[in-house]
Design a protein around this motif. Structure first.
Motif, PDB file in Angstrom:
ATOM      1  N   LYS A 106     -18.273  31.029  46.898  1.00 33.74           N
ATOM      2  CA  LYS A 106     -18.176  29.924  47.379  1.00 33.74           C
ATOM      3  C   LYS A 106     -16.882  29.075  46.998  1.00 33.74           C
ATOM      4  CE  LYS A 106     -20.671  25.629  49.011  1.00 33.74           C
ATOM      5  NZ  LYS A 106     -21.887  25.035  49.151  1.00 33.74           N
ATOM      6  N   ILE A 107     -16.018  28.349  47.720  1.00 32.53           N
ATOM      7  CA  ILE A 107     -15.031  27.780  47.351  1.00 32.53           C
ATOM      8  C   ILE A 107     -14.987  26.537  47.960  1.00 32.53           C
ATOM      9  CG2 ILE A 107     -12.253  27.572  47.531  1.00 32.53           C
ATOM     10  CD1 ILE A 107     -12.442  30.527  47.832  1.00 32.53           C
ATOM     11  N   GLU A 108     -14.851  25.401  47.352  1.00 32.81           N
ATOM     12  CA  GLU A 108     -14.899  23.936  47.821  1.00 32.81           C
ATOM     13  C   GLU A 108     -13.455  23.606  48.177  1.00 32.81           C
ATOM     14  OE1 GLU A 108     -17.376  21.813  48.422  1.00 32.81           O
ATOM     15  OE2 GLU A 108     -18.870  23.257  47.891  1.00 32.81           O
ATOM     16  N   VAL A 109     -13.273  23.100  49.534  1.00 27.71           N
ATOM     17  CA  VAL A 109     -11.933  22.546  50.006  1.00 27.71           C
ATOM     18  C   VAL A 109     -12.176  21.072  50.357  1.00 27.71           C
ATOM     19  CG1 VAL A 109     -10.283  23.136  51.655  1.00 27.71           C
ATOM     20  CG2 VAL A 109     -11.514  24.748  50.952  1.00 27.71           C
ATOM     21  N   ARG A 110     -11.327  20.280  49.661  1.00 27.68           N
ATOM     22  CA  ARG A 110     -11.158  18.998  49.853  1.00 27.68           C
ATOM     23  C   ARG A 110      -9.931  18.620  50.187  1.00 27.68           C
ATOM     24  NH1 ARG A 110     -15.419  16.112  48.053  1.00 27.68           N
ATOM     25  NH2 ARG A 110     -16.905  17.256  46.539  1.00 27.68           N
ATOM     26  N   PRO A 111      -9.861  17.653  51.208  1.00 27.47           N
ATOM     27  CA  PRO A 111      -8.185  17.416  51.768  1.00 27.47           C
ATOM     28  C   PRO A 111      -7.772  16.697  50.585  1.00 27.47           C
ATOM     29  CG  PRO A 111     -10.101  15.752  52.514  1.00 27.47           C
ATOM     30  CD  PRO A 111     -10.676  16.731  51.789  1.00 27.47           C
ATOM     31  N   GLY A 112      -6.375  16.708  50.542  1.00 29.12           N
ATOM     32  CA  GLY A 112      -5.269  16.308  49.490  1.00 29.12           C
ATOM     33  C   GLY A 112      -5.467  14.675  49.522  1.00 29.12           C
ATOM     34  N   THR A 113      -5.576  14.042  48.271  1.00 30.65           N
ATOM     35  CA  THR A 113      -5.553  12.601  48.167  1.00 30.65           C
ATOM     36  C   THR A 113      -3.917  11.935  47.900  1.00 30.65           C
ATOM     37  OG1 THR A 113      -5.405  12.919  45.646  1.00 30.65           O
ATOM     38  CG2 THR A 113      -7.552  12.450  47.040  1.00 30.65           C
ATOM     39  N   ARG A 114      -3.067  13.026  47.792  1.00 29.35           N
ATOM     40  CA  ARG A 114      -1.705  12.757  47.697  1.00 29.35           C
ATOM     41  C   ARG A 114      -0.766  13.056  48.775  1.00 29.35           C
ATOM     42  NH1 ARG A 114       0.236  14.032  41.862  1.00 29.35           N
ATOM     43  NH2 ARG A 114      -1.532  13.397  40.519  1.00 29.35           N
ATOM     44  N   GLY A 115       0.401  12.592  49.032  1.00 27.47           N
ATOM     45  CA  GLY A 115       1.148  12.715  50.125  1.00 27.47           C
ATOM     46  C   GLY A 115       1.424  14.324  50.225  1.00 27.47           C
ATOM     47  N   ALA A 116       1.718  14.644  51.609  1.00 29.84           N
ATOM     48  CA  ALA A 116       1.797  16.086  52.123  1.00 29.84           C
ATOM     49  C   ALA A 116       2.849  16.857  51.384  1.00 29.84           C
ATOM     50  CB  ALA A 116       1.456  16.279  53.524  1.00 29.84           C
ATOM     51  N   THR A 117       4.155  15.933  51.438  1.00 28.57           N
ATOM     52  CA  THR A 117       5.446  16.698  50.985  1.00 28.57           C
ATOM     53  C   THR A 117       5.573  16.611  49.520  1.00 28.57           C
ATOM     54  OG1 THR A 117       6.548  14.445  51.429  1.00 28.57           O
ATOM     55  CG2 THR A 117       6.298  16.214  53.210  1.00 28.57           C
ATOM     56  N   PRO A 118       5.978  17.500  48.813  1.00 32.29           N
ATOM     57  CA  PRO A 118       6.216  17.512  47.250  1.00 32.29           C
ATOM     58  C   PRO A 118       7.455  16.609  47.028  1.00 32.29           C
ATOM     59  CG  PRO A 118       6.697  19.484  48.015  1.00 32.29           C
ATOM     60  CD  PRO A 118       6.073  18.881  49.303  1.00 32.29           C
ATOM     61  N   VAL A 119       7.651  15.777  45.791  1.00 35.41           N
ATOM     62  CA  VAL A 119       8.829  15.169  45.566  1.00 35.41           C
ATOM     63  C   VAL A 119       9.612  16.106  44.910  1.00 35.41           C
ATOM     64  CG1 VAL A 119       9.557  13.341  44.241  1.00 35.41           C
ATOM     65  CG2 VAL A 119       7.420  13.125  45.539  1.00 35.41           C
ATOM     66  N   GLN A 120      10.920  16.114  45.236  1.00 35.65           N
ATOM     67  CA  GLN A 120      11.789  16.872  44.599  1.00 35.65           C
ATOM     68  C   GLN A 120      12.556  16.172  43.593  1.00 35.65           C
ATOM     69  OE1 GLN A 120      14.487  18.714  47.225  1.00 35.65           O
ATOM     70  NE2 GLN A 120      12.885  20.356  48.174  1.00 35.65           N
ATOM     71  N   ALA A 121      12.900  16.818  42.328  1.00 36.63           N
ATOM     72  CA  ALA A 121      13.827  16.027  41.389  1.00 36.63           C
ATOM     73  C   ALA A 121      15.102  15.513  41.854  1.00 36.63           C
ATOM     74  CB  ALA A 121      14.097  17.080  40.284  1.00 36.63           C
ATOM     75  N   PRO A 122      15.238  14.394  41.332  1.00 30.17           N
ATOM     76  CA  PRO A 122      16.538  13.662  41.793  1.00 30.17           C
ATOM     77  C   PRO A 122      17.841  14.354  41.103  1.00 30.17           C
ATOM     78  CG  PRO A 122      15.632  12.331  40.384  1.00 30.17           C
ATOM     79  CD  PRO A 122      14.569  13.306  40.471  1.00 30.17           C
ATOM     80  N   GLY A 123      18.792  14.357  42.014  1.00 31.29           N
ATOM     81  CA  GLY A 123      20.167  15.211  41.383  1.00 31.29           C
ATOM     82  C   GLY A 123      20.097  16.652  41.816  1.00 31.29           C
ATOM     83  N   SER A 124      19.177  16.943  42.164  1.00 29.07           N
ATOM     84  CA  SER A 124      18.872  18.506  42.723  1.00 29.07           C
ATOM     85  C   SER A 124      20.064  18.815  44.019  1.00 29.07           C
ATOM     86  CB  SER A 124      17.819  18.654  43.343  1.00 29.07           C
ATOM     87  OG  SER A 124      17.799  20.211  44.018  1.00 29.07           O
ATOM     88  N   VAL A 125      20.939  19.664  43.992  1.00 31.69           N
ATOM     89  CA  VAL A 125      21.909  19.874  44.929  1.00 31.69           C
ATOM     90  C   VAL A 125      21.058  20.105  46.362  1.00 31.69           C
ATOM     91  CG1 VAL A 125      23.782  21.015  45.812  1.00 31.69           C
ATOM     92  CG2 VAL A 125      23.721  20.667  43.340  1.00 31.69           C
ATOM     93  N   ALA A 126      19.881  20.970  46.445  1.00 37.55           N
ATOM     94  CA  ALA A 126      19.429  20.939  47.545  1.00 37.55           C
ATOM     95  C   ALA A 126      18.747  19.830  48.101  1.00 37.55           C
ATOM     96  CB  ALA A 126      18.317  22.146  47.343  1.00 37.55           C
ATOM     97  N   ALA A 127      18.566  18.805  47.375  1.00 36.39           N
ATOM     98  CA  ALA A 127      17.716  17.675  47.883  1.00 36.39           C
ATOM     99  C   ALA A 127      18.804  16.491  48.068  1.00 36.39           C
ATOM    100  CB  ALA A 127      16.965  17.085  46.821  1.00 36.39           C
TER     101      ALA A 127
END
Length: 159
Positions: free
Chosen positions: A45-66
């Motif tokens: 059995k696996i318990e699944v709970r909704p996430g409490t944080r934002g859905a999108t991950p925060v990328q590191a500043p200064g990243s060329v892709a970001a």
């Protein structure tokens, strides 16, 4: 629906847990499947709970892709091309004109007469020494501005 039914539904929905049960089942061949009902054989059995944080991950500043299309690099390059380097060139030219104008004023002083004598009756040698100092300071300022212009051009070439 009447207000009593609304209240009853709100109470029922409020009592429900925001977690769902998911079962990870493994069959005899080792195949894994997930389902919402308990497993007939071996399972977990696996318990699944909704996430409490934002859905999108925060990328590191200064990243060329970001950075995106109009990121900090683009903004700096655009500034250097449109304002930084043209203004630095104009400052060098303005300094050169001012140096030339200062030299012309000293050269056009003409012969010493009562109307163009310096204050305090300085000797001509003192005036020439001060003019030479002013020219040296002006040339040093112009050279400093040229070095700043070269630094900006190198930075632009690096971007």
């Amino acid at each position: 629906m009447n207000p009593v039914r609304y209240a009853l539904w709100l109470v029922v929905l409020g009592c429900m847990s925001p977690a769902w049960a998911v079962y990870k089942c493994t069959d005899a061949t080792g195949k894994v499947s997930f389902q919402d009902a308990p497993c007939p054989g071996q399972g977990q059995k696996i318990e699944v709970r909704p996430g409490t944080r934002g859905a999108t991950p925060v990328q590191a500043p200064g990243s060329v892709a970001a950075e995106g299309a109009f990121g900090a690099t683009w903004q700096r390059k655009n500034y250097l091309q449109t304002k930084g380097i043209p203004q630095a060139r104009a400052a060098v030219e303005r300094s050169q004109r001012e140096c030339a104008a200062t030299g012309e004023v000293a050269a056009h002083a003409g012969p010493l007469r009562r109307g163009n004598l310096p204050a305090g009756n300085q000797p001509v040698q003192d005036m020439a020494a001060k003019a030479a100092e002013a020219k040296a300071a002006c040339d040093a300022r112009t050279q400093s501005l040229r070095e700043q212009l070269q630094d900006l051009e190198k930075e632009l070439a690096g971007l």
